[in-house]
Scaffold this motif. Structure first.
Motif, PDB file in Angstrom:
ATOM      1  N   GLU A 160       0.733  -1.097  -0.159  1.00  0.00           N
ATOM      2  CA  GLU A 160       0.130  -0.030  -0.158  1.00  0.00           C
ATOM      3  C   GLU A 160       0.833   1.030  -0.038  1.00  0.00           C
ATOM      4  OE1 GLU A 160      -3.529  -0.064  -0.208  1.00  0.00           O
ATOM      5  OE2 GLU A 160      -2.872  -2.012  -0.726  1.00  0.00           O
ATOM      6  N   GLN A 161       1.890   1.127   0.771  1.00  0.00           N
ATOM      7  CA  GLN A 161       3.008   2.598   0.862  1.00  0.00           C
ATOM      8  C   GLN A 161       3.533   2.470  -0.464  1.00  0.00           C
ATOM      9  OE1 GLN A 161       5.497   2.644   4.082  1.00  0.00           O
ATOM     10  NE2 GLN A 161       7.188   3.387   3.010  1.00  0.00           N
ATOM     11  N   SER A 194      -3.002   3.576   6.414  1.00  0.00           N
ATOM     12  CA  SER A 194      -1.540   3.073   6.440  1.00  0.00           C
ATOM     13  C   SER A 194      -0.982   3.234   7.759  1.00  0.00           C
ATOM     14  CB  SER A 194      -0.708   4.277   5.509  1.00  0.00           C
ATOM     15  OG  SER A 194      -0.600   5.353   5.826  1.00  0.00           O
TER      16      SER A 194
END
Length: 277
Positions: A160-161, A194
């Motif tokens: 996701e990062q 996140s």
């Protein structure tokens, strides 16, 4: 709760006390002074330009800072407002009770050295069509990503990062012009879910977009509360639940005043909506 005093280079309370005692009696007219915002304070730490060598410190009622107040600064109970002159020199520090903006500043300053690009791959995006792809980007997993190297697997948060950082690096930090309202909200959700360092890294960007009207003010409340919660502080807007229970709120008796300052309804109304949803 781990609260640290936000002063440069990790100086101890003893050193700060000596600074306060050294300059407490000085009083010079520097003309109108301007208070440093959280953004400016963080930027000075980032630029290594946070200097207190020409600063006079006092309490809110004008007295010299006491040893007890220095101890309270170290514990995080008190904080300092910094005021600069027309040349940008910090001339005055006013000691007062700490609030959630001080906690945010401490989190962001502690996070300055975080590099979001470290150990994550660069993913390719077409910025011109990104607005129409954001729902897909949000849902994509590693195994769905065309051209992704399966030999270099990442955990969920790292992947996701990689998506977030790759978009920012290739397209700039998105705004409503690039992504549209729906796409920008989707991108915010990616950051909102996140890990804490990445959220802290982009917090001021989210705040800027809220101020510009690109994101609504509820997003700022949600991100602020989650950032505080993830770093061991109490939330302040009452937006976060943990295991179905409202996460503890700092100064809960005034939470509706803070919510009203962002144009939000009461906490009771919010919780009713969450339960109803």
């Amino acid at each position: 709760m781990n609260i640290q005093l936000s002063i440069p280079n990790g100086k101890t309370a003893l050193f700060l006390l000596s600074v306060l005692q050294l300059f407490a009696c000085q009083k010079t007219d520097f003309g109108p002074l301007q208070k440093l915002s959280v953004e400016e304070l963080v930027q000075r730490h980032q630029d290594l330009s946070f200097s207190l060598s020409e600063t006079t410190f006092r309490s809110m009622d004008g007295h010299a800072v006491t040893e007890e107040e220095v101890a309270a600064l170290k514990e995080g109970v008190l904080a300092i407002d910094y005021y600069v002159d027309s040349l940008g020199i910090i001339r005055e520090g006013i000691v007062r009770k700490a609030n959630f903006e001080d906690y945010i500043a401490r989190i962001l300053i502690a996070n300055i050295d975080f590099d979001p690009t470290k150990d994550v791959p660069v993913l390719s995006f077409n910025c011109d069509s990104l607005q129409y792809q954001m729902d897909d980007v949000y849902r994509f997993q590693q195994e769905d990503w065309s051209g992704y190297e399966e030999s270099n697997p990442l955990g969920f948060f790292a992947f996701e990062q990689a998506k977030i950082v790759s978009i920012v690096n290739q397209c700039g930090f998105p705004d409503v012009e690039l992504l549209g309202k729906k796409g920008l909200t989707t991108f915010w959700l990616m950051i909102q879910h996140s890990k804490a360092p990445l959220m802290a890294h982009y917090y001021l960007e989210i705040k800027r977009l809220v101020k510009a009207g690109d994101l609504n003010e509820q997003t700022l409340a949600l991100t602020t509360d989650r950032l505080l919660m993830n770093n061991g502080y109490l939330q302040v807007y009452g937006s976060q639940l943990l295991n179905g229970e409202l996460y503890p709120i700092e100064n809960a008796e005034t939470v509706d005043q803070r919510r009203d300052s962002l144009g939000l309804g009461t906490l009771a109304e919010y919780l009713e909506g969450v339960k109803g949803g």
